[in-house]
Scaffold this motif. Structure first.
Motif, short mmCIF file in Angstrom:
data_model
loop_
_atom_site.label_atom_id
_atom_site.label_comp_id
_atom_site.label_asym_id
_atom_site.label_seq_id
_atom_site.Cartn_x
_atom_site.Cartn_y
_atom_site.Cartn_z
N TYR B 12 -14.83 -15.43 -30.49
CA TYR B 12 -15.79 -14.67 -31.31
C TYR B 12 -16.06 -13.28 -30.74
O TYR B 12 -17.05 -12.67 -31.07
CB TYR B 12 -17.09 -15.46 -31.44
N TYR B 14 -14.85 -10.33 -31.23
CA TYR B 14 -15.00 -9.22 -32.18
C TYR B 14 -16.34 -9.31 -32.89
O TYR B 14 -17.00 -8.31 -33.13
CB TYR B 14 -13.87 -9.24 -33.21
N PHE B 15 -16.69 -10.55 -33.20
CA PHE B 15 -17.96 -10.74 -33.88
C PHE B 15 -19.12 -10.33 -32.99
O PHE B 15 -20.08 -9.70 -33.43
CB PHE B 15 -18.11 -12.20 -34.29
N ALA B 18 -19.26 -6.59 -32.86
CA ALA B 18 -19.73 -6.05 -34.14
C ALA B 18 -21.22 -6.32 -34.33
O ALA B 18 -21.94 -5.49 -34.88
CB ALA B 18 -18.94 -6.67 -35.28
N SER B 19 -21.69 -7.47 -33.83
CA SER B 19 -23.10 -7.81 -34.01
C SER B 19 -23.99 -6.96 -33.13
O SER B 19 -25.09 -6.59 -33.54
CB SER B 19 -23.34 -9.28 -33.66
N GLY B 22 -24.25 -3.94 -34.94
CA GLY B 22 -25.09 -4.15 -36.11
C GLY B 22 -26.55 -4.24 -35.73
O GLY B 22 -27.42 -3.77 -36.46
N ASP B 23 -26.81 -4.84 -34.58
CA ASP B 23 -28.17 -4.98 -34.08
C ASP B 23 -28.79 -3.61 -33.87
O ASP B 23 -29.92 -3.33 -34.25
CB ASP B 23 -28.10 -5.72 -32.75
N ARG B 25 -27.84 -0.96 -35.34
CA ARG B 25 -27.98 -0.35 -36.64
C ARG B 25 -29.24 -0.84 -37.34
O ARG B 25 -29.98 -0.07 -37.92
CB ARG B 25 -26.76 -0.70 -37.48
N ALA B 101 -28.97 -18.40 -40.60
CA ALA B 101 -27.55 -18.50 -40.27
C ALA B 101 -27.23 -19.86 -39.66
O ALA B 101 -26.21 -20.47 -39.98
CB ALA B 101 -27.15 -17.37 -39.34
N LEU B 102 -28.11 -20.34 -38.78
CA LEU B 102 -27.85 -21.63 -38.12
C LEU B 102 -27.80 -22.77 -39.13
O LEU B 102 -27.06 -23.74 -38.97
CB LEU B 102 -28.95 -21.93 -37.10
N ILE B 105 -24.20 -21.70 -41.65
CA ILE B 105 -22.83 -21.49 -41.19
C ILE B 105 -22.64 -22.21 -39.86
O ILE B 105 -23.50 -22.11 -38.98
CB ILE B 105 -22.52 -19.98 -41.04
N ALA B 106 -21.54 -22.93 -39.74
CA ALA B 106 -21.25 -23.59 -38.47
C ALA B 106 -20.49 -22.62 -37.59
O ALA B 106 -19.39 -22.21 -37.92
CB ALA B 106 -20.42 -24.85 -38.73
N PHE B 107 -21.11 -22.20 -36.50
CA PHE B 107 -20.44 -21.29 -35.58
C PHE B 107 -20.92 -21.63 -34.17
O PHE B 107 -21.99 -22.22 -34.01
CB PHE B 107 -20.74 -19.83 -35.93
N ARG B 109 -22.89 -21.62 -31.11
CA ARG B 109 -24.22 -21.00 -30.95
C ARG B 109 -24.31 -20.15 -29.70
O ARG B 109 -25.22 -19.33 -29.58
CB ARG B 109 -25.29 -22.09 -30.93
#
Lengths: 414, 265
Positions: B12, B14-15, B18-19, B22-23, B25, B101-102, B105-107, B109
Motif C-alpha cells: 500500500y 503508493y496509497f 498519496a494519503s 491528501g491529508d 490537502r 472507510a473501515l 472497504i477491507a484494507f 488497517r
C-alpha cells in the motif's frame, strides 16, 4: 463442476455486550470476562458459490443480510466458522465506499481505489472510465458534500467496478439510482458475469433479483431458510412475510421440477383450478390471443367476513405478467359461512408471448394478502402459450396493424 | 506477524504516500490562507508564551550567551511537544475518524497509523524548518539541532504512536478515553519543562518531574538544540525501550480488539 470462488462454512456472528465497557477492555487485556449479552445475528451459515453465479440474498430487515455481506467483504470478522474467497472482492456496502465529504469526486475515486489496493498508475489508467461511467459532469471536480445520494452511489458503483473483481458485492445500492443508471449497472454486471465474475446482491427489488440472479438465498432470523432458484425462494419469502405464527408453509416438488409453495391460515382453500378454451374444453396449451377462462372453485373452512380471490400469471422466471382479483372487480363476497363453496371464472384473451406460464392464486380477506391470508398457492397450474400466427418478439402480445408506404412525403391513410 | 504487517504496508506504499499528500490537502481545502495555517497556529502559541512569560523568565539560561535565550528554549521544547501532541491526538481518534472507510472497504488497517504518523512528521518538519530559520536569524548555531532531529523525531513519534494507538483502541469502546486524554495532555504540558526551566522549581519537586518520560524527551531536545550536546545515553536507551514497549502494547490490543472494533463503530 468448478471450484467454488466463495465458500462460507459454519459462519456465525455475535455482537457482544458487556455490563460495563470496562469488562470488554479487561477481556482484551487477557482477563476473561463473560459478556452480559451475546446477540447472534447469524448462525451456522453454509453455502458455496461458483464462479460466474449470481446470488441474490433476500430476507426481512434485521435478518442479517448486510452483516453477512460485511463478513464476506472482510470489514467485519465472524465469531465462528470460516469464509474462503478465491480472488479479489469489490463491495458497495450501505450505499457508499466511505467517501470523504470534503474531497472531490476525483480525489475520492483515487482514495477509495487506493484503499482497494491499486496503485497510482493503475488508477490513472481507469480514472477517465470512472468519470465517464458515473456521468457526474462538472460535479466530478466538486466535493462530495454537494452530491445527491444518487450521485454518490453512481460514483461508488463506478469505482467499485472500475477493475473487474472475482466477486462483486452490492448491498441495496442499485435501488437508489434512477432507471437509466440501474440499466447501465446491470449491463456492466452482465458483462462481468460473462467474464466469470460472481455477483452477490442484496435487494428488495424482486424484479431485479429475478432478472439477474440464477440463485437466491433467504435469510430468516440469522439462518438460511431457503437456498434455491429465485422463483422458489421468492415464492417462499412471499409466503413467509404473510405467514402468522403457527401457520404452516408447504413446499411441494412440482412435477415440472419446480417447487410449489402454499401458505396461509387455510380458513378458505382452493379446491380446483383449470383453464378452459372457448369451446369449454379444459386445456393446458393455448394459442396466442385466443379467449380462455380460468375457473377456480374454493371452500370456506370458517365463517369469514369477506372473501377475495386473486390470480396472477407468471412467466418462467416468476415475474408477474398480469394479476387482478375479485376485489378490484368489485365482486368480493361478504359474510361467508363455514362449508360454503364458490366458483370463480376469469375470462381473458391469452395475449402472451409463446412460453410456459404459471398461475398463482390467493384467497384473502381484502385486496392484499398481507392482512388476511387464507391461502396463497403458487404454481397452482402451468400452461403453455404457443404461437400459431405471425411471429413476434416479447412476453406480451399487442395486436398491431402495420402500414408501410414507400416515400417519406406520402401520408399514411387511416 | 510483523512480516505480514510490513508486506501489507509495502503493497500500500503508493496509497500511503498519496494519503499523506491528501491529508495535507484536506487541511487546507476550505480555508483562504491554506498552507499558512499549518505554520501560523503553532507559531502563535510560541509567540504568546514568548511575550507573556519572557518577563518572568528574565534569567539567562546558564551557558547560553544570547539575548533571545528564552525564545530559543521555547522553540526547542515545542519542536518535541508539538510532534508528541499531534501524534497522540490523531491516534486516539484514528479509528473513529476512519469509521466509514473501515466499515465499507477491507484494507490492511496498519496503513492508517502509518499515514497519521507520516503526516504528523511532515507537519513537524515544516515547523522545524521555521525553528532552524529562527535560530539562524537569532544568531544561534542550528547544526546540532539538524543533526539530532531525525533520531529524536523517530523516538518521540514511535512512543507517541504506541501510547496513542493503545488509547485509540480503548477509545472505540469507551469514548470517554478521548476526553480524558485531552485533559491529561493539558496536565502533561505543565508537568513537562517546556515553557519553564527545571531550575526555577524547588529541588524537592524535580525528582517527581523526572518520572515523566516526556521530561527526558524534552531534556534531549534542549541538550541538543540549545547546548549542542548529545542526549544523555541512558535517557535515550530508556526512551527507546519505552517506545518499543508501547508499540508492542498497541499491536497486542489492536489484534485482540480488531474483531469487535467494526461492530461498535
Amino acid at each position: 463442476m468448478t471450484a467454488p470462488v466463495l465458500t462460507v462454512s459454519g459462519v456465525g456472528k455475535a455482537f457482544r455486550r458487556y455490563k460495563r465497557e470496562m469488562h470488554r477492555i479487561l477481556s482484551l487485556c487477557g482477563i476473561s470476562m463473560a459478556p452480559s449479552e451475546e446477540r447472534w445475528v447469524l448462525r451456522d451459515i453454509n453455502f458455496a458459490v461458483e464462479p460466474g453465479q449470481a446470488v441474490g440474498i433476500v430476507g426481512r430487515n434485521g435478518a442479517g443480510k448486510s452483516t453477512l455481506l460485511k463478513l464476506i467483504t472482510g470489514t467485519m470478522r465472524q465469531t465462528t466458522g470460516t469464509i474462503a474467497v478465491n480472488g479479489r472482492i469489490s463491495a458497495i456496502l450501505e450505499l457508499g465506499m466511505g467517501f470523504n465529504m470534503e474531497f472531490t469526486g476525483r480525489q475520492n475515486a483515487f482514495q477509495a481505489a487506493g484503499m482497494m489496493g491499486f496503485n497510482q498508475s493503475e488508477i490513472e489508467g481507469v480514472i477517465a472510465e470512472i468519470e465517464d461511467f458515473a456521468e457526474l459532469g462538472d460535479y466530478f471536480e466538486q466535493p462530495i458534500r454537494v452530491y445527491s445520494s444518487g450521485m454518490q452511489v453512481r460514483l461508488a458503483f463506478a469505482v467499485a467496478t472500475a477493475f473487474r473483481p472475482e466477486v462483486l458485492i452490492v448491498d441495496e445500492a442499485l435501488s437508489v439510482g434512477d432507471a437509466y443508471f440501474q440499466y447501465k449497472c446491470f449491463d456492466r454486471i452482465r458483462s462481468f458475469r460473462k467474464q466469470g465474475t460472481t455477483l452477490i446482491l442484496v435487494s428488495h427489488d424482486k424484479a431485479a433479483l429475478q432478472s439477474i440472479c440464477d440463485r437466491a438465498i433467504l435469510l430468516e432470523a440469522g439462518k438460511v431458510a431457503k437456498d434455491g432458484s429465485p422463483e422458489e425462494v421468492l415464492d417462499y419469502y412471499n409466503a413467509l412475510i404473510a405467514a402468522k405464527e403457527g401457520e404452516e408453509i408447504e413446499t411441494i416438488a412440482h412435477p415440472s421440477g419446480r417447487v410449489q409453495t402454499i401458505s396461509g391460515d387455510r380458513r378458505a382453500r382452493i379446491e380446483s383450478v383449470a383453464l378452459y378454451d372457448s369451446n369449454g374444453t379444459a386445456v393446458e396449451t393455448v394459442a396466442v390471443g385466443k379467449p380462455v377462462e380460468l375457473r377456480v372453485t374454493a371452500r370456506a373452512h370458517a365463517d369469514l367476513e369477506k372473501l377475495v380471490l386473486g390470480f396472477a400469471l407468471k412467466d418462467r422466471l416468476g415475474q408477474t405478467m398480469f394479476g387482478t382479483n375479485t376485489f378490484f372487480a368489485d365482486q368480493s363476497i361478504d359474510d361467508v359461512t363455514e362449508g360454503e363453496t364458490f366458483s370463480f371464472g376469469f375470462r381473458f384473451d391469452a395475449n402472451l408471448g409463446p412460453g410456459n406460464y404459471s398461475v398463482s392464486l390467493a384467497l384473502s380477506g381484502g385486496e392484499s394478502h398481507l392482512v388476511d391470508n387464507y391461502e396463497w398457492r403458487d404454481l397452482a397450474m402451468i400452461f403453455t402459450v404457443v404461437n400459431l400466427g405471425e411471429p413476434f418478439d416479447g412476453k406480451t402480445y399487442i395486436p398491431t396493424t402495420v402500414d408501410v408506404v414507400r416515400g417519406a412525403d406520402k401520408a399514411i391513410s387511416t | 506477524m510483523l512480516n505480514s504487517l510490513a508486506s501489507a504496508a509495502w503493497r500500500y506504499r503508493y496509497f500511503i504516500l498519496a494519503s499523506i499528500q491528501g491529508d495535507f490537502r484536506s487541511r487546507v481545502a476550505r480555508s483562504r490562507l491554506g498552507f499558512l495555517w499549518i505554520i501560523l497556529v503553532p507559531l502563535a502559541q510560541v509567540a504568546i508564551y514568548a511575550f507573556i512569560l519572557s518577563a518572568l523568565m528574565t534569567q539567562r539560561l546558564p551557558g547560553i550567551d544570547n539575548r533571545f535565550a528564552y525564545s530559543l528554549y521555547l522553540l526547542a521544547g515545542f519542536s518535541g511537544w508539538f510532534l508528541f501532541l499531534e501524534v497522540i491526538n490523531r491516534c486516539v481518534t484514528i479509528f473513529l475518524d476512519n469509521a466509514e472507510a473501515l466499515k465499507k472497504i477491507a484494507f490492511p488497517r496498519i496503513v492508517l497509523p502509518i499515514i497519521v504518523v507520516g503526516s504528523s512528521v511532515i507537519n513537524n518538519l515544516v515547523f522545524f524548518g521555521l525553528v532552524v530559520l529562527a535560530y539562524v536569524l537569532l544568531g544561534h548555531d542550528p547544526l546540532p539541532a539538524i543533526a539530532w532531529y531525525p533520531l529524536l523525531t523517530l523516538i518521540t513519534a514511535a512512543g507517541a504512536a504506541g501510547l496513542g494507538l493503545s488509547l485509540g483502541v480503548l477509545n472505540v469502546f469507551m469514548r470517554d478515553v478521548g476526553q480524558i486524554v485531552g485533559i491529561a495532555l493539558q496536565f502533561g504540558f505543565w508537568m513537562t519543562p517546556i515553557v519553564y526551566m527545571v531550575d526555577i522549581l524547588p529541588e524537592s519537586v524535580r525528582p517527581i518531574l523526572m518520572l515523566n518520560p516526556m521530561y527526558w524527551v524534552l531534556d534531549s531536545y534542549h541538550r541538543t538544540f540549545l547546548y549542542g550536546l548529545p542526549p544523555q545515553p541512558l535517557a535515550l536507551l530508556g526512551l527507546s525501550v519505552l517506545a518499543v514497549g508501547l508499540l508492542a502494547l498497541a499491536l497486542m490490543l489492536f489484534r485482540r480488539a480488531s474483531a469487535e472494533m467494526v461492530d461498535v463503530l
